[in-house]
Write an enzyme that holds these catalytic residues in place. Structure first.
Site, PDB file in Angstrom:
ATOM      1  N   ALA A  81    -105.689  -2.192   9.756  1.00  0.00           N
ATOM      2  CA  ALA A  81    -105.818  -3.267   8.759  1.00  0.00           C
ATOM      3  C   ALA A  81    -107.180  -3.165   8.081  1.00  0.00           C
ATOM      4  CB  ALA A  81    -105.687  -4.644   9.429  1.00  0.00           C
ATOM      5  N   HIS A  82    -107.271  -3.809   6.935  1.00  0.00           N
ATOM      6  CA  HIS A  82    -108.569  -4.022   6.279  1.00  0.00           C
ATOM      7  C   HIS A  82    -109.078  -5.338   6.855  1.00  0.00           C
ATOM      8  CE1 HIS A  82    -111.560  -5.121   3.350  1.00  0.00           C
ATOM      9  NE2 HIS A  82    -111.309  -4.086   2.566  1.00  0.00           N
ATOM     10  N   THR A  83    -109.995  -5.225   7.830  1.00  0.00           N
ATOM     11  CA  THR A  83    -110.400  -6.419   8.590  1.00  0.00           C
ATOM     12  C   THR A  83    -111.775  -6.942   8.193  1.00  0.00           C
ATOM     13  OG1 THR A  83    -111.270  -4.988  10.308  1.00  0.00           O
ATOM     14  CG2 THR A  83    -109.019  -5.787  10.613  1.00  0.00           C
ATOM     15  N   THR A 121    -102.583 -12.673  12.156  1.00  0.00           N
ATOM     16  CA  THR A 121    -103.821 -13.419  12.388  1.00  0.00           C
ATOM     17  C   THR A 121    -103.661 -14.924  12.180  1.00  0.00           C
ATOM     18  OG1 THR A 121    -106.027 -13.750  11.437  1.00  0.00           O
ATOM     19  CG2 THR A 121    -104.396 -12.816   9.976  1.00  0.00           C
ATOM     20  N   ASP A 144    -102.665   7.796   5.325  1.00  0.00           N
ATOM     21  CA  ASP A 144    -103.678   6.893   4.794  1.00  0.00           C
ATOM     22  C   ASP A 144    -102.988   5.600   4.352  1.00  0.00           C
ATOM     23  OD1 ASP A 144    -105.669   5.574   3.497  1.00  0.00           O
ATOM     24  OD2 ASP A 144    -106.283   7.276   2.258  1.00  0.00           O
ATOM     25  N   PHE A 145    -103.459   4.494   4.896  1.00  0.00           N
ATOM     26  CA  PHE A 145    -102.834   3.210   4.565  1.00  0.00           C
ATOM     27  C   PHE A 145    -103.082   2.806   3.107  1.00  0.00           C
ATOM     28  CE2 PHE A 145    -101.095   0.927   8.373  1.00  0.00           C
ATOM     29  CZ  PHE A 145    -101.023   2.062   9.164  1.00  0.00           C
ATOM     30  N   LYS A 162    -102.492 -10.582   4.838  1.00  0.00           N
ATOM     31  CA  LYS A 162    -101.841 -10.490   6.153  1.00  0.00           C
ATOM     32  C   LYS A 162    -100.539 -11.292   6.143  1.00  0.00           C
ATOM     33  CE  LYS A 162    -103.238  -8.843   9.496  1.00  0.00           C
ATOM     34  NZ  LYS A 162    -103.015  -7.460  10.047  1.00  0.00           N
ATOM     35  N   TYR A 201    -108.053 -11.809   2.841  1.00  0.00           N
ATOM     36  CA  TYR A 201    -107.575 -11.219   4.105  1.00  0.00           C
ATOM     37  C   TYR A 201    -106.354 -12.003   4.619  1.00  0.00           C
ATOM     38  CZ  TYR A 201    -107.496 -10.180   9.122  1.00  0.00           C
ATOM     39  OH  TYR A 201    -107.099  -9.850  10.398  1.00  0.00           O
TER      40      TYR A 201
HETATM   41  N1  LIG Z   1    -110.548  -8.745  14.791  1.00  0.00           N
HETATM   42  C1  LIG Z   1    -109.962  -9.925  14.852  1.00  0.00           C
HETATM   43  O1  LIG Z   1    -110.602 -10.927  15.157  1.00  0.00           O
HETATM   44  C2  LIG Z   1    -108.498 -10.084  14.546  1.00  0.00           C
HETATM   45  C3  LIG Z   1    -107.940 -11.373  14.629  1.00  0.00           C
HETATM   46  C4  LIG Z   1    -106.598 -11.535  14.371  1.00  0.00           C
HETATM   47  C5  LIG Z   1    -105.807 -10.441  14.054  1.00  0.00           C
HETATM   48  N2  LIG Z   1    -106.372  -9.218  13.958  1.00  0.00           N
HETATM   49  C6  LIG Z   1    -105.499  -8.105  13.592  1.00  0.00           C
HETATM   50  O2  LIG Z   1    -105.467  -7.188  14.671  1.00  0.00           O
HETATM   51  C7  LIG Z   1    -105.324  -5.855  14.168  1.00  0.00           C
HETATM   52  C8  LIG Z   1    -106.454  -4.993  14.703  1.00  0.00           C
HETATM   53  O3  LIG Z   1    -107.680  -5.581  14.267  1.00  0.00           O
HETATM   54  P1  LIG Z   1    -109.099  -4.999  14.726  1.00  0.00           P
HETATM   55  O4  LIG Z   1    -110.043  -6.105  14.732  1.00  0.00           O
HETATM   56  O5  LIG Z   1    -108.901  -4.112  15.917  1.00  0.00           O
HETATM   57  O6  LIG Z   1    -109.433  -4.125  13.447  1.00  0.00           O
HETATM   58  P2  LIG Z   1    -110.456  -2.931  13.261  1.00  0.00           P
HETATM   59  O7  LIG Z   1    -111.321  -2.759  14.465  1.00  0.00           O
HETATM   60  O8  LIG Z   1    -111.059  -3.112  11.923  1.00  0.00           O
HETATM   61  O9  LIG Z   1    -109.463  -1.715  13.235  1.00  0.00           O
HETATM   62  C9  LIG Z   1    -108.615  -1.512  12.143  1.00  0.00           C
HETATM   63  C10 LIG Z   1    -108.177  -0.071  12.149  1.00  0.00           C
HETATM   64  O10 LIG Z   1    -107.493   0.192  10.907  1.00  0.00           O
HETATM   65  C11 LIG Z   1    -107.933   1.440  10.445  1.00  0.00           C
HETATM   66  N3  LIG Z   1    -107.829   1.581   9.009  1.00  0.00           N
HETATM   67  C12 LIG Z   1    -108.484   0.868   8.080  1.00  0.00           C
HETATM   68  N4  LIG Z   1    -108.189   1.344   6.850  1.00  0.00           N
HETATM   69  C13 LIG Z   1    -107.317   2.390   7.036  1.00  0.00           C
HETATM   70  C14 LIG Z   1    -106.658   3.295   6.162  1.00  0.00           C
HETATM   71  N5  LIG Z   1    -106.819   3.222   4.841  1.00  0.00           N
HETATM   72  N6  LIG Z   1    -105.827   4.228   6.681  1.00  0.00           N
HETATM   73  C15 LIG Z   1    -105.664   4.331   8.031  1.00  0.00           C
HETATM   74  N7  LIG Z   1    -106.264   3.504   8.911  1.00  0.00           N
HETATM   75  C16 LIG Z   1    -107.088   2.538   8.430  1.00  0.00           C
HETATM   76  C17 LIG Z   1    -109.407   1.475  10.844  1.00  0.00           C
HETATM   77  O11 LIG Z   1    -109.894   2.777  10.820  1.00  0.00           O
HETATM   78  P3  LIG Z   1    -111.458   3.025  10.506  1.00  0.00           P
HETATM   79  O12 LIG Z   1    -112.226   2.332  11.581  1.00  0.00           O
HETATM   80  O13 LIG Z   1    -111.564   4.507  10.534  1.00  0.00           O
HETATM   81  O14 LIG Z   1    -111.716   2.428   9.153  1.00  0.00           O
HETATM   82  C18 LIG Z   1    -109.344   0.907  12.245  1.00  0.00           C
HETATM   83  O15 LIG Z   1    -109.031   1.907  13.200  1.00  0.00           O
HETATM   84  C19 LIG Z   1    -105.296  -5.988  12.647  1.00  0.00           C
HETATM   85  O16 LIG Z   1    -103.969  -6.060  12.219  1.00  0.00           O
HETATM   86  C20 LIG Z   1    -105.986  -7.317  12.396  1.00  0.00           C
HETATM   87  O17 LIG Z   1    -105.572  -7.894  11.172  1.00  0.00           O
HETATM   88  C21 LIG Z   1    -107.700  -8.992  14.219  1.00  0.00           C
END
Ligand SMILES: NC(=O)c1ccc[n+]([C@@H]2O[C@H](COP(=O)([O-])OP(=O)(O)OC[C@H]3O[C@@H](n4cnc5c(N)ncnc54)[C@H](OP(=O)(O)O)[C@@H]3O)[C@@H](O)[C@H]2O)c1
Length: 273
Positions: free
Chosen positions: A38-40, A79, A14-15, A107, A103
């Site tokens: 991440a907490h996105t 990000t 658990d993160f 990050k 956020y």
């Molecule tokens: N989305 C964007 O536009 C964007 C842009 C730039 C960078 N990023 C980066 O890219 C990466 C992936 O982003 P994403 O958009 O794919 O994010 P996402 O769909 O929100 O996925 C994040 C993952 O982290 C898991 N997670 C959250 N809290 C957790 C916890 N306490 N313990 C274990 N796992 C946990 C989530 O699981 P659950 O679903 O079960 O909660 C989910 O599988 C991240 O590092 C984000 O900062 C994203």
């Protein structure tokens, strides 16, 4: 190679309990750790900064510490939200950071902790990520376009929609090369080619759906551009999310396709369902 399924319940670690990650790393002794967790929820993070910090900063710092102790590689995704988004030029990896949100700040803290840990790493800063699986902006636009006569979409935030598949491909190409040549480790900007606004992205998605014969209620000229100021949110977003990807392309000899290519592939997949 081991892929841990963090979508399963209970999760393998658990993160929010970063030391549970340390125990997992010590047990598995991986050669490389790829962390996309991440907490996105960018707006929600404003009201739960401690949780966002635990997941976005403290947990990656623990992974980095453990990777350093093991001699393992850490791949971590960051990000464009580490920037304030001023101006209109693409930013490279040397540009000053100035996050506007919890956020973005958390990050950035992860990036700094990873760099300070001394672990061998690839940190890929990306933008506007989507995948066919799960929710995304394109799916929201398709739903709204089927329901409404008109849509207002922000047109003063500019960036490049980047597919999770592209990030996976880049990781699969870059990581083995970095492992063979550790001088390639470091911070890189990684986003699809070209640029658009959320408004341009929405129009592209809706036109593609219309061309594919998907029912679309909204008329082409009823997808209206609005400024960010007309769509207030708890977290401020950068207006300029342009990332200069020359360092990544040069170091690994990669071609990053135009953003439309990955978006069209994702649309073909979801429209066929
Ligand atoms: N989305 C964007 O536009 C964007 C842009 C730039 C960078 N990023 C980066 O890219 C990466 C992936 O982003 P994403 O958009 O794919 O994010 P996402 O769909 O929100 O996925 C994040 C993952 O982290 C898991 N997670 C959250 N809290 C957790 C916890 N306490 N313990 C274990 N796992 C946990 C989530 O699981 P659950 O679903 O079960 O909660 C989910 O599988 C991240 O590092 C984000 O900062 C994203």
């Amino acid at each position: 190679m081991i892929a841990l399924d963090f979508d399963s319940r209970p999760r393998p670690a658990d993160f929010t309990q970063p030391e549970s990650l340390a125990a997992l790393v010590r047990e598995l002794r991986p050669d490389a750790i790829v962390n996309a967790a991440a907490h996105t929820a960018v707006d929600k993070a404003e009201s739960e900064p401690d949780l966002a910090r635990a997941i976005n900063a403290t947990a990656p710092a623990v992974l980095a510490r453990e990777a350093a102790a093991l001699g393992a590689w850490l791949v971590h995704y960051s990000t464009d939200y580490v920037f304030d988004g001023s101006g209109s030029a693409p930013r490279d990896e040397t540009a000053s950071t100035a996050p506007l949100s919890v956020y973005g700040r958390t990050k950035l803290e992860a990036e700094q902790a990873i760099a300070a840990s001394g672990c061998r790493h690839l940190v890929l800063r990306t933008s506007w990520v989507y995948a066919a699986r799960g929710g995304n902006f394109a799916k929201t636009m398709l739903r709204l376009a089927a329901e409404r006569d008109a849509l207002n979409v922000i047109d003063d935030q500019v960036g490049a929609p980047t597919g999770a598949e592209l990030l996976a491909d880049v990781t699969a190409q870059a990581l083995p090369r970095a492992m063979a040549n550790p001088a390639l480790g470091g911070l890189y900007h990684c986003a699809a080619g070209g640029e658009t606004s959320w408004h341009g992205y929405a129009r592209h998605v809706i036109e593609r759906a219309r061309a594919a014969g998907t029912p679309v209620k909204v008329a082409a000229d009823a997808v209206r551009p609005i400024p960010t100021a007309q769509y207030p949110t708890p977290a401020a977003r950068p207006l300029n999310s342009r990332l200069d990807t020359r360092k990544l392309r040069g170091a690994f000899g990669l071609v990053l396709p135009p953003w439309q290519q990955g978006v069209d592939r994702m649309l073909d997949e979801i429209l066929a369902r």
